[in-house]
Motif scaffolding. Structure first.
Motif, PDB file in Angstrom:
ATOM      1  N   LEU A  31     -48.198   4.694  -3.383  1.00  0.00           N
ATOM      2  CA  LEU A  31     -49.263   5.580  -4.140  1.00  0.00           C
ATOM      3  C   LEU A  31     -49.631   4.576  -5.125  1.00  0.00           C
ATOM      4  O   LEU A  31     -48.756   3.792  -6.019  1.00  0.00           O
ATOM      5  CB  LEU A  31     -48.843   6.828  -4.686  1.00  0.00           C
ATOM      6  N   GLU A  32     -50.878   4.799  -6.025  1.00  0.00           N
ATOM      7  CA  GLU A  32     -51.376   4.218  -7.101  1.00  0.00           C
ATOM      8  C   GLU A  32     -50.836   5.097  -8.295  1.00  0.00           C
ATOM      9  O   GLU A  32     -51.040   6.288  -8.328  1.00  0.00           O
ATOM     10  CB  GLU A  32     -52.778   4.215  -7.017  1.00  0.00           C
ATOM     11  N   THR A  43     -52.840  15.642  -2.400  1.00  0.00           N
ATOM     12  CA  THR A  43     -53.178  16.276  -1.248  1.00  0.00           C
ATOM     13  C   THR A  43     -53.031  15.208   0.010  1.00  0.00           C
ATOM     14  O   THR A  43     -53.976  14.386  -0.343  1.00  0.00           O
ATOM     15  CB  THR A  43     -54.328  17.363  -1.025  1.00  0.00           C
ATOM     16  N   ARG A  44     -52.438  15.586   0.865  1.00  0.00           N
ATOM     17  CA  ARG A  44     -52.313  14.584   1.938  1.00  0.00           C
ATOM     18  C   ARG A  44     -52.266  15.435   3.344  1.00  0.00           C
ATOM     19  O   ARG A  44     -51.414  16.311   3.510  1.00  0.00           O
ATOM     20  CB  ARG A  44     -51.116  13.714   1.947  1.00  0.00           C
ATOM     21  N   GLN A  55     -52.131  19.069   8.932  1.00  0.00           N
ATOM     22  CA  GLN A  55     -52.640  20.083   8.261  1.00  0.00           C
ATOM     23  C   GLN A  55     -52.507  19.511   6.664  1.00  0.00           C
ATOM     24  O   GLN A  55     -51.677  18.511   6.554  1.00  0.00           O
ATOM     25  CB  GLN A  55     -51.936  21.152   8.263  1.00  0.00           C
ATOM     26  N   ASP A  56     -53.446  19.684   5.841  1.00  0.00           N
ATOM     27  CA  ASP A  56     -53.479  19.388   4.479  1.00  0.00           C
ATOM     28  C   ASP A  56     -52.142  20.149   3.802  1.00  0.00           C
ATOM     29  O   ASP A  56     -52.087  21.264   3.806  1.00  0.00           O
ATOM     30  CB  ASP A  56     -54.727  19.601   3.549  1.00  0.00           C
ATOM     31  N   VAL A  57     -51.512  19.244   3.107  1.00  0.00           N
ATOM     32  CA  VAL A  57     -50.309  19.885   2.109  1.00  0.00           C
ATOM     33  C   VAL A  57     -50.434  19.088   0.720  1.00  0.00           C
ATOM     34  O   VAL A  57     -50.875  18.134   0.786  1.00  0.00           O
ATOM     35  CB  VAL A  57     -49.043  19.420   2.907  1.00  0.00           C
ATOM     36  N   VAL A  58     -50.365  20.081  -0.194  1.00  0.00           N
ATOM     37  CA  VAL A  58     -50.255  19.488  -1.419  1.00  0.00           C
ATOM     38  C   VAL A  58     -48.799  19.202  -1.647  1.00  0.00           C
ATOM     39  O   VAL A  58     -47.788  20.129  -1.553  1.00  0.00           O
ATOM     40  CB  VAL A  58     -50.335  20.806  -2.455  1.00  0.00           C
ATOM     41  N   TRP A  59     -48.627  18.116  -2.413  1.00  0.00           N
ATOM     42  CA  TRP A  59     -47.279  17.190  -2.472  1.00  0.00           C
ATOM     43  C   TRP A  59     -47.062  17.601  -3.980  1.00  0.00           C
ATOM     44  O   TRP A  59     -48.053  16.695  -4.756  1.00  0.00           O
ATOM     45  CB  TRP A  59     -46.967  15.947  -1.880  1.00  0.00           C
ATOM     46  N   GLY A  75     -47.313  23.760  -0.795  1.00  0.00           N
ATOM     47  CA  GLY A  75     -48.385  24.808  -0.451  1.00  0.00           C
ATOM     48  C   GLY A  75     -49.595  24.160   0.075  1.00  0.00           C
ATOM     49  O   GLY A  75     -49.841  22.848   0.279  1.00  0.00           O
ATOM     50  N   GLU A  76     -50.454  24.973   0.592  1.00  0.00           N
ATOM     51  CA  GLU A  76     -51.572  24.548   1.418  1.00  0.00           C
ATOM     52  C   GLU A  76     -52.783  24.451   0.032  1.00  0.00           C
ATOM     53  O   GLU A  76     -52.831  25.348  -0.716  1.00  0.00           O
ATOM     54  CB  GLU A  76     -51.959  25.415   2.322  1.00  0.00           C
ATOM     55  N   PRO A  77     -53.575  23.403  -0.002  1.00  0.00           N
ATOM     56  CA  PRO A  77     -54.642  23.459  -1.053  1.00  0.00           C
ATOM     57  C   PRO A  77     -55.762  24.839  -0.759  1.00  0.00           C
ATOM     58  O   PRO A  77     -55.875  25.159   0.258  1.00  0.00           O
ATOM     59  CB  PRO A  77     -55.655  22.317  -0.420  1.00  0.00           C
TER      60      PRO A  77
END
Length: 82
Positions: A31-32, A43-44, A55-59, A75-77
């Motif tokens: 990551l930058e 989100t990735r 699925q998109d996940v918030v890290w 969680g999920e965005p």
């Protein structure tokens, strides 16, 4: 007369290695830094637990981790978890 369109050399982008610790194991990504600091969250797309879909996940950064940038799913965005 000087050329005003001369490009200044770009500074190199600084990156760091992050561990994504989820229910399906640990993954390492680059990551930058943002203004010299690690991201608090991002989100990735991540493989789903039940099949190979994504699925998109918030890290979210685990700020208590020592000597490593560890992220855990938060969680999920767009979901309201209040």
């Amino acid at each position: 007369m000087t050329d005003t369109n001369e490009s200044e050399p770009l500074e190199p982008i600084e990156t760091y290695t992050a561990e994504l610790v989820g229910p399906n194991g640990t993954e390492t990504v680059e990551l930058e830094f943002i203004e010299g600091l690690p991201r608090k969250s991002f989100t990735r797309a991540t493989p789903g637990a039940e099949d190979d879909s994504t699925q998109d996940v918030v890290w979210e950064l685990d700020e208590g981790a020592d000597e490593v940038f560890r992220y855990e799913p938060a969680g999920e965005p767009g979901q309201d978890y209040s």
